[in-house]
Design a protein around this motif. Structure first.
Motif, PDB file in Angstrom:
ATOM      1  N   ASP A  13      12.057  11.878 -44.867  1.00  0.00           N
ATOM      2  CA  ASP A  13      10.665  11.928 -44.426  1.00  0.00           C
ATOM      3  C   ASP A  13       9.933  10.645 -44.818  1.00  0.00           C
ATOM      4  O   ASP A  13       9.024  10.199 -44.108  1.00  0.00           O
ATOM      5  CB  ASP A  13       9.958  13.147 -45.024  1.00  0.00           C
ATOM      6  N   ALA A  14      10.337  10.013 -45.921  1.00  0.00           N
ATOM      7  CA  ALA A  14       9.702   8.761 -46.337  1.00  0.00           C
ATOM      8  C   ALA A  14       9.954   7.652 -45.319  1.00  0.00           C
ATOM      9  O   ALA A  14       9.051   6.863 -45.013  1.00  0.00           O
ATOM     10  CB  ALA A  14      10.216   8.338 -47.712  1.00  0.00           C
ATOM     11  N   PHE A  15      11.166   7.583 -44.792  1.00  0.00           N
ATOM     12  CA  PHE A  15      11.458   6.572 -43.775  1.00  0.00           C
ATOM     13  C   PHE A  15      10.605   6.802 -42.535  1.00  0.00           C
ATOM     14  O   PHE A  15      10.041   5.859 -41.965  1.00  0.00           O
ATOM     15  CB  PHE A  15      12.943   6.618 -43.395  1.00  0.00           C
ATOM     16  N   ILE A  16      10.496   8.058 -42.110  1.00  0.00           N
ATOM     17  CA  ILE A  16       9.670   8.365 -40.935  1.00  0.00           C
ATOM     18  C   ILE A  16       8.219   7.974 -41.200  1.00  0.00           C
ATOM     19  O   ILE A  16       7.547   7.373 -40.348  1.00  0.00           O
ATOM     20  CB  ILE A  16       9.777   9.862 -40.585  1.00  0.00           C
ATOM     21  N   ALA A  17       7.724   8.293 -42.385  1.00  0.00           N
ATOM     22  CA  ALA A  17       6.330   7.983 -42.727  1.00  0.00           C
ATOM     23  C   ALA A  17       6.078   6.481 -42.745  1.00  0.00           C
ATOM     24  O   ALA A  17       5.004   6.019 -42.351  1.00  0.00           O
ATOM     25  CB  ALA A  17       5.978   8.595 -44.078  1.00  0.00           C
ATOM     26  N   GLU A  18       7.066   5.715 -43.182  1.00  0.00           N
ATOM     27  CA  GLU A  18       6.877   4.274 -43.332  1.00  0.00           C
ATOM     28  C   GLU A  18       7.159   3.490 -42.054  1.00  0.00           C
ATOM     29  O   GLU A  18       6.486   2.485 -41.773  1.00  0.00           O
ATOM     30  CB  GLU A  18       7.782   3.757 -44.451  1.00  0.00           C
ATOM     31  N   GLN A  19       8.153   3.925 -41.276  1.00  0.00           N
ATOM     32  CA  GLN A  19       8.609   3.115 -40.152  1.00  0.00           C
ATOM     33  C   GLN A  19       8.254   3.674 -38.776  1.00  0.00           C
ATOM     34  O   GLN A  19       8.151   2.907 -37.821  1.00  0.00           O
ATOM     35  CB  GLN A  19      10.141   2.923 -40.232  1.00  0.00           C
ATOM     36  N   VAL A  20       8.084   4.968 -38.655  1.00  0.00           N
ATOM     37  CA  VAL A  20       7.864   5.575 -37.337  1.00  0.00           C
ATOM     38  C   VAL A  20       6.410   5.984 -37.136  1.00  0.00           C
ATOM     39  O   VAL A  20       5.830   5.759 -36.067  1.00  0.00           O
ATOM     40  CB  VAL A  20       8.799   6.787 -37.134  1.00  0.00           C
ATOM     41  N   VAL A  21       5.798   6.578 -38.142  1.00  0.00           N
ATOM     42  CA  VAL A  21       4.432   7.066 -37.985  1.00  0.00           C
ATOM     43  C   VAL A  21       3.426   5.948 -37.734  1.00  0.00           C
ATOM     44  O   VAL A  21       2.575   6.074 -36.833  1.00  0.00           O
ATOM     45  CB  VAL A  21       4.016   7.935 -39.187  1.00  0.00           C
ATOM     46  N   PRO A  22       3.437   4.839 -38.476  1.00  0.00           N
ATOM     47  CA  PRO A  22       2.425   3.791 -38.225  1.00  0.00           C
ATOM     48  C   PRO A  22       2.412   3.264 -36.797  1.00  0.00           C
ATOM     49  O   PRO A  22       1.316   3.132 -36.217  1.00  0.00           O
ATOM     50  CB  PRO A  22       2.795   2.703 -39.240  1.00  0.00           C
ATOM     51  N   PRO A  23       3.553   2.972 -36.157  1.00  0.00           N
ATOM     52  CA  PRO A  23       3.490   2.549 -34.754  1.00  0.00           C
ATOM     53  C   PRO A  23       2.922   3.622 -33.828  1.00  0.00           C
ATOM     54  O   PRO A  23       2.205   3.302 -32.869  1.00  0.00           O
ATOM     55  CB  PRO A  23       4.952   2.238 -34.402  1.00  0.00           C
ATOM     56  N   LEU A  24       3.212   4.897 -34.103  1.00  0.00           N
ATOM     57  CA  LEU A  24       2.655   5.972 -33.284  1.00  0.00           C
ATOM     58  C   LEU A  24       1.140   6.037 -33.431  1.00  0.00           C
ATOM     59  O   LEU A  24       0.412   6.198 -32.441  1.00  0.00           O
ATOM     60  CB  LEU A  24       3.268   7.314 -33.683  1.00  0.00           C
TER      61      LEU A  24
END
Length: 282
Positions: free
Chosen positions: A60-71
C-alpha cells in the motif's frame, strides 16, 4: 464532492478495470507511472463511475507514493470506485481524492516475523549489491532489484537467492509459504494469496457500494496475472484479459486475450488500452 458536471456515475458501469501495477501501470525500469496518459485516462474513467482496482503484489505504501499522486494530479474526484488490493489480496484500501483510506490487513496471511528477519539478513549479508529488502510489506516478504542494477545481472543471481530462501522455509517448517519470482523481484507469500484472491476482494468491495460492472478488463504482465481473469470467468462474469508482455506465451483461455496491435509492451501497451477504453465512454 466535486461539482464537475462531466462526471456521470452509474451503479452498472459498462466495464470495470482490474489492473496489475508493475508492467501495465508502473514502468518496471523506473518503478513510477512514467506514461503521462495513464493517470489521465484512469482518473477520467473513475470519474465516470468505472471501477479502477489495482490488484498487485505491491505494498500500500508503494501505491500511496507512486500511483495515487498522479491520479490526484489528473483530477480524480471524491467518491469514485477506486481501490488498491495490495500484496496479492492480503492488504486493501480505498483510494480517495485525499489519498489512501483506512488500510485493512488479513492477519491470517501474514508471514512470521522470524522469517522476515532471516530474509532481511540474507539480503544484507549476501545480495545487497543487487537487491533490497522491501520494508513496506505488511503480510508477505519481498525483495526487489536495485534500480541502478541491470536486469540481466539481477536475474543471474535470482535463482541463487530463491534457493537460499527455500532452505530457510525448510528450516522453519513453513510448508504453507511459497516463493514467487518475477522479472524484478521475489515474493515470499502465503499459499492463499494471489491475483484470484485479489479479484474476489475487489468484487466484495464493489458489492458494498452496489456497483456491478457489466463486464471486466483485467491486465497484467505475467502468467500469474491470468488468475484474476480466470476467477472472474469462473464466477460467470464477462472478462477480457490484456497481456502486456506476451513474449512468455499466451495460454489458451475460455475468454479473449488482448495484446498490443503496435507490439508495445509494459506500460506503453497498458497506456494504449487505457486510452482506447477511456475514449469509448465519450
Amino acid at each position: 464532492m466535486s461539482t464537475q458536471t462531466s462526471s456521470v456515475r452509474t451503479s452498472r458501469p459498462p466495464f470495470g478495470l482490474l489492473l496489475d501495477v508493475d508492467g501495465p501501470i508502473a514502468s518496471p525500469v523506473s518503478r513510477t507511472v512514467a506514461v503521462k496518459s495513464i493517470a489521465r485516462d484512469l482518473a477520467a474513467m473513475a470519474n465516470r463511475g468505472v471501477p479502477v482496482i489495482f490488484n498487485t503484489g505491491r505494498s500500500d505504501a508503494f501505491i500511496a507514493e507512486q500511483v495515487v499522486p498522479p491520479l490526484r494530479a489528473a483530477g480524480l474526484e471524491e467518491g469514485t470506485p477506486v481501490f488498491t488490493i495490495s500484496e496479492k489480496g492480503a492488504v486493501w484500501a480505498e483510494i480517495t481524492r485525499e489519498g489512501l483510506g483506512e488500510i485493512f490487513v488479513d492477519d491470517s496471511l501474514s508471514l512470521p516475523q522470524t522469517l522476515r528477519e532471516d530474509v532481511r539478513s540474507l539480503v544484507t549479508e549476501r545480495f545487497s549489491d543487487l537487491m533490497f529488502f522491501d520494508e513496506t510489506k505488511r503480510a508477505m516478504v519481498s525483495v526487489e532489484q536495485n534500480v541502478d542494477v541491470e536486469n540481466a545481472d539481477y536475474l543471474a543471481v535470482q535463482g541463487e537467492f530463491d534457493d537460499a530462501v527455500a532452505e530457510l522455509l525448510r528450516r522453519h517448517g513453513l510448508a504453507h509459504i511459497r516463493i514467487d519470482p518475477t522479472i524484478i523481484s521475489t515474493d515470499i507469500e502465503h499459499v492463499r494469496v494471489g491475483k484470484d484472491l485479489g479479484a474476489e476482494r475487489s468484487l466484495k468491495l464493489l458489492g458494498e457500494r452496489s456497483v456491478t460492472p457489466q463486464s471486466w478488463y483485467t491486465m497484467g504482465d505475467s502468467r500469474t496475472d491470468y488468475a484474476m481473469a480466470d476467477w472472474l470467468h469462473q464466477q460467470g462474469h464477462t472478462v477480457s484479459h490484456v497481456d502486456v508482455r506476451p513474449a512468455d506465451g499466451v495460454p489458451e483461455t475460455p475468454y479473449p486475450v488482448l495484446v498490443s496491435e503496435t507490439e508495445a509492451i509494459h506500460d506503453d501497451a497498458g497506456a494504449e488500452f487505457l486510452t482506447r477504453w477511456a475514449s469509448q465512454l465519450g
